[in-house]
Design a protein around this motif. Structure first.
Motif, PDB file in Angstrom:
ATOM      1  N   GLN A 103      16.007  -8.715   7.482  1.00  0.00           N
ATOM      2  CA  GLN A 103      15.207  -9.417   6.488  1.00  0.00           C
ATOM      3  C   GLN A 103      13.803  -8.855   6.512  1.00  0.00           C
ATOM      4  OE1 GLN A 103      16.288 -11.747   4.314  1.00  0.00           O
ATOM      5  NE2 GLN A 103      18.304 -11.306   5.129  1.00  0.00           N
ATOM      6  N   VAL A 104      13.289  -8.557   5.339  1.00  0.00           N
ATOM      7  CA  VAL A 104      11.904  -8.120   5.239  1.00  0.00           C
ATOM      8  C   VAL A 104      11.054  -9.344   5.448  1.00  0.00           C
ATOM      9  CG1 VAL A 104      10.168  -7.125   3.730  1.00  0.00           C
ATOM     10  CG2 VAL A 104      12.513  -6.284   3.656  1.00  0.00           C
ATOM     11  N   ARG A 105      10.087  -9.228   6.330  1.00  0.00           N
ATOM     12  CA  ARG A 105       9.211 -10.362   6.591  1.00  0.00           C
ATOM     13  C   ARG A 105       8.310 -10.593   5.396  1.00  0.00           C
ATOM     14  NH1 ARG A 105       7.486  -7.503  11.569  1.00  0.00           N
ATOM     15  NH2 ARG A 105       9.462  -7.278  12.592  1.00  0.00           N
ATOM     16  N   LYS A 106       8.431 -11.750   4.832  1.00  0.00           N
ATOM     17  CA  LYS A 106       7.585 -12.117   3.690  1.00  0.00           C
ATOM     18  C   LYS A 106       6.243 -12.617   4.211  1.00  0.00           C
ATOM     19  CE  LYS A 106      10.924 -11.920   0.566  1.00  0.00           C
ATOM     20  NZ  LYS A 106      11.000 -11.032  -0.491  1.00  0.00           N
ATOM     21  N   ARG A 107       5.190 -12.165   3.591  1.00  0.00           N
ATOM     22  CA  ARG A 107       3.867 -12.641   3.982  1.00  0.00           C
ATOM     23  C   ARG A 107       3.616 -13.982   3.323  1.00  0.00           C
ATOM     24  NH1 ARG A 107       0.160  -7.225   3.715  1.00  0.00           N
ATOM     25  NH2 ARG A 107       1.336  -6.124   5.276  1.00  0.00           N
ATOM     26  N   LYS A 108       3.094 -14.894   4.075  1.00  0.00           N
ATOM     27  CA  LYS A 108       2.777 -16.198   3.519  1.00  0.00           C
ATOM     28  C   LYS A 108       1.549 -16.087   2.648  1.00  0.00           C
ATOM     29  CE  LYS A 108       4.701 -18.752   7.375  1.00  0.00           C
ATOM     30  NZ  LYS A 108       4.442 -19.690   8.456  1.00  0.00           N
ATOM     31  N   SER A 109       1.638 -16.633   1.453  1.00  0.00           N
ATOM     32  CA  SER A 109       0.473 -16.602   0.587  1.00  0.00           C
ATOM     33  C   SER A 109      -0.463 -17.711   0.985  1.00  0.00           C
ATOM     34  CB  SER A 109       0.892 -16.750  -0.877  1.00  0.00           C
ATOM     35  OG  SER A 109       1.575 -17.962  -1.048  1.00  0.00           O
ATOM     36  N   LYS A 110      -1.736 -17.415   0.856  1.00  0.00           N
ATOM     37  CA  LYS A 110      -2.759 -18.412   1.209  1.00  0.00           C
ATOM     38  C   LYS A 110      -2.911 -19.373   0.051  1.00  0.00           C
ATOM     39  CE  LYS A 110      -5.259 -15.327   4.267  1.00  0.00           C
ATOM     40  NZ  LYS A 110      -6.514 -14.672   4.539  1.00  0.00           N
ATOM     41  N   MET A 138       0.844  -1.182   0.000  1.00  0.00           N
ATOM     42  CA  MET A 138       0.000   0.000   0.000  1.00  0.00           C
ATOM     43  C   MET A 138       0.887   1.242   0.000  1.00  0.00           C
ATOM     44  SD  MET A 138      -2.758   1.342   2.824  1.00  0.00           S
ATOM     45  CE  MET A 138      -4.026   0.174   2.449  1.00  0.00           C
ATOM     46  N   SER A 139       0.515   2.201  -0.779  1.00  0.00           N
ATOM     47  CA  SER A 139       1.245   3.451  -0.901  1.00  0.00           C
ATOM     48  C   SER A 139       1.301   4.185   0.448  1.00  0.00           C
ATOM     49  CB  SER A 139       0.531   4.316  -1.935  1.00  0.00           C
ATOM     50  OG  SER A 139       1.078   5.590  -1.979  1.00  0.00           O
ATOM     51  N   PHE A 140       2.451   4.799   0.731  1.00  0.00           N
ATOM     52  CA  PHE A 140       2.590   5.551   1.980  1.00  0.00           C
ATOM     53  C   PHE A 140       1.534   6.635   2.094  1.00  0.00           C
ATOM     54  CE2 PHE A 140       7.457   4.784   1.783  1.00  0.00           C
ATOM     55  CZ  PHE A 140       7.290   3.497   2.242  1.00  0.00           C
ATOM     56  N   GLY A 141       1.177   7.250   0.990  1.00  0.00           N
ATOM     57  CA  GLY A 141       0.221   8.350   0.995  1.00  0.00           C
ATOM     58  C   GLY A 141      -1.195   7.934   1.339  1.00  0.00           C
ATOM     59  N   LEU A 142      -1.471   6.641   1.315  1.00  0.00           N
ATOM     60  CA  LEU A 142      -2.804   6.144   1.657  1.00  0.00           C
ATOM     61  C   LEU A 142      -2.905   5.749   3.122  1.00  0.00           C
ATOM     62  CD1 LEU A 142      -3.516   4.005  -1.522  1.00  0.00           C
ATOM     63  CD2 LEU A 142      -4.222   6.357  -1.038  1.00  0.00           C
ATOM     64  N   LYS A 143      -1.840   5.973   3.866  1.00  0.00           N
ATOM     65  CA  LYS A 143      -1.798   5.647   5.294  1.00  0.00           C
ATOM     66  C   LYS A 143      -1.556   6.924   6.086  1.00  0.00           C
ATOM     67  CE  LYS A 143       0.367   1.195   4.951  1.00  0.00           C
ATOM     68  NZ  LYS A 143       1.296   0.384   5.673  1.00  0.00           N
ATOM     69  N   MET A 144      -1.793   6.833   7.362  1.00  0.00           N
ATOM     70  CA  MET A 144      -1.369   7.907   8.254  1.00  0.00           C
ATOM     71  C   MET A 144       0.145   7.759   8.418  1.00  0.00           C
ATOM     72  SD  MET A 144      -4.120   9.473   8.874  1.00  0.00           S
ATOM     73  CE  MET A 144      -3.599  10.577  10.164  1.00  0.00           C
ATOM     74  N   ALA A 145       0.846   8.858   8.647  1.00  0.00           N
ATOM     75  CA  ALA A 145       2.308   8.824   8.735  1.00  0.00           C
ATOM     76  C   ALA A 145       2.802   7.834   9.786  1.00  0.00           C
ATOM     77  CB  ALA A 145       2.843  10.219   9.038  1.00  0.00           C
ATOM     78  N   ASP A 146       2.140   7.788  10.935  1.00  0.00           N
ATOM     79  CA  ASP A 146       2.607   6.891  12.002  1.00  0.00           C
ATOM     80  C   ASP A 146       2.313   5.419  11.727  1.00  0.00           C
ATOM     81  OD1 ASP A 146      -0.123   7.145  12.353  1.00  0.00           O
ATOM     82  OD2 ASP A 146      -0.019   7.457  14.519  1.00  0.00           O
ATOM     83  N   GLU A 147       1.588   5.116  10.649  1.00  0.00           N
ATOM     84  CA  GLU A 147       1.313   3.730  10.267  1.00  0.00           C
ATOM     85  C   GLU A 147       2.367   3.164   9.322  1.00  0.00           C
ATOM     86  OE1 GLU A 147      -2.572   4.093   8.555  1.00  0.00           O
ATOM     87  OE2 GLU A 147      -3.564   3.820  10.485  1.00  0.00           O
ATOM     88  N   ILE A 148       3.264   4.006   8.832  1.00  0.00           N
ATOM     89  CA  ILE A 148       4.324   3.543   7.936  1.00  0.00           C
ATOM     90  C   ILE A 148       5.336   2.759   8.763  1.00  0.00           C
ATOM     91  CG2 ILE A 148       6.182   4.235   6.380  1.00  0.00           C
ATOM     92  CD1 ILE A 148       4.534   6.804   5.829  1.00  0.00           C
ATOM     93  N   THR A 149       5.614   1.535   8.356  1.00  0.00           N
ATOM     94  CA  THR A 149       6.501   0.677   9.138  1.00  0.00           C
ATOM     95  C   THR A 149       7.911   0.647   8.560  1.00  0.00           C
ATOM     96  OG1 THR A 149       6.048  -1.344   7.880  1.00  0.00           O
ATOM     97  CG2 THR A 149       4.536  -0.816   9.711  1.00  0.00           C
ATOM     98  N   ARG A 150       8.836   0.266   9.400  1.00  0.00           N
ATOM     99  CA  ARG A 150      10.226   0.099   8.979  1.00  0.00           C
ATOM    100  C   ARG A 150      10.326  -0.987   7.908  1.00  0.00           C
ATOM    101  NH1 ARG A 150      14.682   0.787  11.980  1.00  0.00           N
ATOM    102  NH2 ARG A 150      15.088  -1.431  11.882  1.00  0.00           N
ATOM    103  N   ASP A 151       9.565  -2.055   8.071  1.00  0.00           N
ATOM    104  CA  ASP A 151       9.589  -3.140   7.086  1.00  0.00           C
ATOM    105  C   ASP A 151       9.162  -2.655   5.705  1.00  0.00           C
ATOM    106  OD1 ASP A 151      10.484  -5.015   8.885  1.00  0.00           O
ATOM    107  OD2 ASP A 151       8.539  -5.995   9.165  1.00  0.00           O
ATOM    108  N   GLU A 152       8.147  -1.800   5.650  1.00  0.00           N
ATOM    109  CA  GLU A 152       7.683  -1.266   4.363  1.00  0.00           C
ATOM    110  C   GLU A 152       8.757  -0.400   3.708  1.00  0.00           C
ATOM    111  OE1 GLU A 152       2.905  -0.808   4.994  1.00  0.00           O
ATOM    112  OE2 GLU A 152       4.220   0.621   6.009  1.00  0.00           O
ATOM    113  N   ARG A 171       8.416  11.224  10.088  1.00  0.00           N
ATOM    114  CA  ARG A 171       8.379   9.763  10.245  1.00  0.00           C
ATOM    115  C   ARG A 171       9.423   9.086   9.352  1.00  0.00           C
ATOM    116  NH1 ARG A 171       8.124   5.392  13.101  1.00  0.00           N
ATOM    117  NH2 ARG A 171       7.244   3.617  12.004  1.00  0.00           N
ATOM    118  N   LEU A 172       9.480   9.467   8.089  1.00  0.00           N
ATOM    119  CA  LEU A 172      10.415   8.829   7.168  1.00  0.00           C
ATOM    120  C   LEU A 172      11.864   9.159   7.520  1.00  0.00           C
ATOM    121  CD1 LEU A 172       8.415   9.260   3.860  1.00  0.00           C
ATOM    122  CD2 LEU A 172       8.775   7.143   5.152  1.00  0.00           C
TER     123      LEU A 172
END
Length: 107
Positions: free
Chosen positions: A99-106, A1-15, A60-61
């Motif tokens: 390591q960026v945490r990879k999301r497991k695909s369903k 998800m684009s950073f601009g579609l989130k609140m600034a404090d929701e941007i994570t280090r992993d992203e 934040r960034l």
């Protein structure tokens, strides 16, 4: 998800790390908060936001970039850069033990 579609404090280090690694796989980039927004495609959206909102994203960034410098993932440049978002501290990606945490695909 684009950073601009989130609140600034929701941007994570992993992203942020994932974005940096994805771009660095294609080419070398000088990293600033403004450059993160350019590469993410959020700069125009955030640039049109009120000043207080814009400032929260940059703060934040910048904190995330600084934390990566402290961990040795980024190396701070001696010269500041300006990508149209004001003069900022700039960093080079030097690699990562993180390591960026990879999301497991369903499925």
């Amino acid at each position: 998800m684009s950073f601009g579609l989130k609140m600034a404090d929701e941007i994570t280090r992993d992203e942020v790390l994932s974005l940096i690694q994805r771009v660095e796989d294609r080419r070398r980039v000088v990293w600033t908060a403004g450059r993160l927004l350019i590469e993410d495609g959020s700069l125009s959206l955030i640039s049109s936001a009120p000043a207080k909102v814009r400032k929260s994203y940059f703060i934040r960034l910048r904190k995330i970039l600084k934390s990566f410098e402290e961990e040795g993932v980024l190396l701070k440049r001696r010269v500041q850069f300006n990508y149209g978002t004001g003069t900022e501290e700039a960093y080079d990606f030097v690699g990562s033990n993180l390591q960026v945490r990879k999301r497991k695909s369903k499925g």
